[in-house]
Design an enzyme around this catalytic site. Sequence first.
Site, mmCIF file in Angstrom:
data_model
loop_
_atom_site.group_PDB
_atom_site.id
_atom_site.type_symbol
_atom_site.label_atom_id
_atom_site.label_comp_id
_atom_site.label_asym_id
_atom_site.label_seq_id
_atom_site.Cartn_x
_atom_site.Cartn_y
_atom_site.Cartn_z
ATOM 1 N N TRP A 36 24.644 26.646 -18.438
ATOM 2 C CA TRP A 36 23.917 25.395 -18.232
ATOM 3 C C TRP A 36 24.427 24.306 -19.168
ATOM 4 O O TRP A 36 24.574 23.156 -18.775
ATOM 5 C CB TRP A 36 22.430 25.648 -18.410
ATOM 6 C CG TRP A 36 21.480 24.574 -17.982
ATOM 7 C CD1 TRP A 36 20.325 24.227 -18.616
ATOM 8 C CD2 TRP A 36 21.544 23.722 -16.821
ATOM 9 N NE1 TRP A 36 19.680 23.217 -17.933
ATOM 10 C CE2 TRP A 36 20.398 22.898 -16.826
ATOM 11 C CE3 TRP A 36 22.467 23.584 -15.787
ATOM 12 C CZ2 TRP A 36 20.160 21.929 -15.834
ATOM 13 C CZ3 TRP A 36 22.230 22.631 -14.786
ATOM 14 C CH2 TRP A 36 21.090 21.818 -14.830
ATOM 15 N N ARG A 68 28.227 28.053 -30.649
ATOM 16 C CA ARG A 68 28.261 28.859 -31.866
ATOM 17 C C ARG A 68 29.489 29.772 -31.892
ATOM 18 O O ARG A 68 30.056 30.052 -32.937
ATOM 19 C CB ARG A 68 26.980 29.698 -31.915
ATOM 20 C CG ARG A 68 26.550 30.168 -33.264
ATOM 21 C CD ARG A 68 25.197 30.827 -33.168
ATOM 22 N NE ARG A 68 25.032 31.671 -31.981
ATOM 23 C CZ ARG A 68 23.977 32.403 -31.751
ATOM 24 N NH1 ARG A 68 22.972 32.393 -32.590
ATOM 25 N NH2 ARG A 68 23.905 33.148 -30.668
ATOM 26 N N LYS A 102 14.088 26.019 -20.382
ATOM 27 C CA LYS A 102 12.694 26.194 -19.992
ATOM 28 C C LYS A 102 12.066 27.315 -20.810
ATOM 29 O O LYS A 102 12.706 28.315 -21.094
ATOM 30 C CB LYS A 102 12.598 26.521 -18.503
ATOM 31 C CG LYS A 102 13.243 25.490 -17.578
ATOM 32 C CD LYS A 102 13.194 25.960 -16.142
ATOM 33 C CE LYS A 102 13.786 24.916 -15.195
ATOM 34 N NZ LYS A 102 15.261 24.840 -15.320
ATOM 35 N N GLY A 112 14.181 21.031 -13.092
ATOM 36 C CA GLY A 112 14.256 20.854 -11.649
ATOM 37 C C GLY A 112 14.873 22.056 -10.958
ATOM 38 O O GLY A 112 15.310 23.002 -11.606
ATOM 39 N N SER A 162 17.610 23.434 -9.990
ATOM 40 C CA SER A 162 19.052 23.265 -10.169
ATOM 41 C C SER A 162 19.705 24.575 -10.585
ATOM 42 O O SER A 162 19.064 25.437 -11.190
ATOM 43 C CB SER A 162 19.323 22.192 -11.229
ATOM 44 O OG SER A 162 18.640 22.506 -12.429
ATOM 45 N N ALA A 181 23.341 26.100 -12.482
ATOM 46 C CA ALA A 181 24.473 25.669 -13.302
ATOM 47 C C ALA A 181 25.760 25.585 -12.493
ATOM 48 O O ALA A 181 26.538 24.629 -12.630
ATOM 49 C CB ALA A 181 24.646 26.615 -14.485
ATOM 50 N N LYS A 205 7.750 28.676 -13.553
ATOM 51 C CA LYS A 205 8.460 29.009 -12.311
ATOM 52 C C LYS A 205 9.150 30.366 -12.425
ATOM 53 O O LYS A 205 9.260 31.085 -11.429
ATOM 54 C CB LYS A 205 9.426 27.898 -11.925
ATOM 55 C CG LYS A 205 10.642 27.717 -12.801
ATOM 56 C CD LYS A 205 11.854 28.482 -12.289
ATOM 57 C CE LYS A 205 13.046 28.205 -13.189
ATOM 58 N NZ LYS A 205 14.159 29.124 -12.952
#
Length: 218
Positions: free
Chosen positions: A25, A45, A118, A146, A148, A150, A201
Site C-alpha cells: 500500500w 525500514r 486501517k 475506501g 481500494s 494496492a 470492514k
Amino acid sequence: MTKKTTSGRRPPSGWRVAVLGGGAWGTALALAMLRAGHFVRLYARDSETVAAIDRGENARYLPGIAIEPGIVATSDIAAALGGADCVLAVTPAQSLRAVLAAAADHIPKGVPLVLCAKGIERDTGALLSAIVEEILPDNPVAALSGPSFATDVARGLPTAVVVAARDGEVAADLAARFSAENLRCYSSDDLIGVEIGGALKNVFAIAAGAVTGAGLGA
C-alpha cells in the site's frame, strides 16, 4: 451533517510528500502521489526493500509492477521527512505509535499527517487519529480510506477513495491534491466515521467469509 464533496478546481501540484511504509500500500500510494505531480520520498525500514524500489520493482510486495522513476526510497526516516509538505502514514495500525515516536522530531509543525492504514490500537482501544493527536499535537490529522486495492492503484486502474479530516477545508484540499487521472479522492469532515468504517470492514469481511464457508446463505 457530514459533508462529502469533490473539488472542481485543478489540483495544485508540486508538494513534497513523505510516505512512511514500503509495503504494497505504501508503494502504491507513492506511485499515486508521483502521478498526481508531487515529489515523493518513501521511507522503508528494510534496506532490501529500498534497494528493490530503486531498481524499479518492489518484488516482495508488488511483484510484476514497474515502479516509475522519481520515487526516492530511503531507510533514513529523517531524510524522508525533512521539508515535507504532507506525510502519509502507511504503517500497520499496531506499529503506528512506535513509528510516529521515531518520526516526531522530523515532521515540520503544521504539516498534515494522513493515516492510510486501517485499525484500532489493540492495547489501548484508541483510534489511530487519537495516537497522532497525542504524539503530534501541532499537526492536522486526516485519514484516507475506501474500497481500494494496492495492486489496482499501483497499476493506475480507476479507484475512488475518501480523505477525511475534522476540518472540511483541510480534507477538500488534500483530496484535490491527491486526485489524478485514475484516482478520484472525495472529501469528508467525518474523520471518526471514516476511521471506524475502515477498521470494521475487515471484521465484517471475516464474518461474511465464515458465513459463506459454512453454507449459511445470504
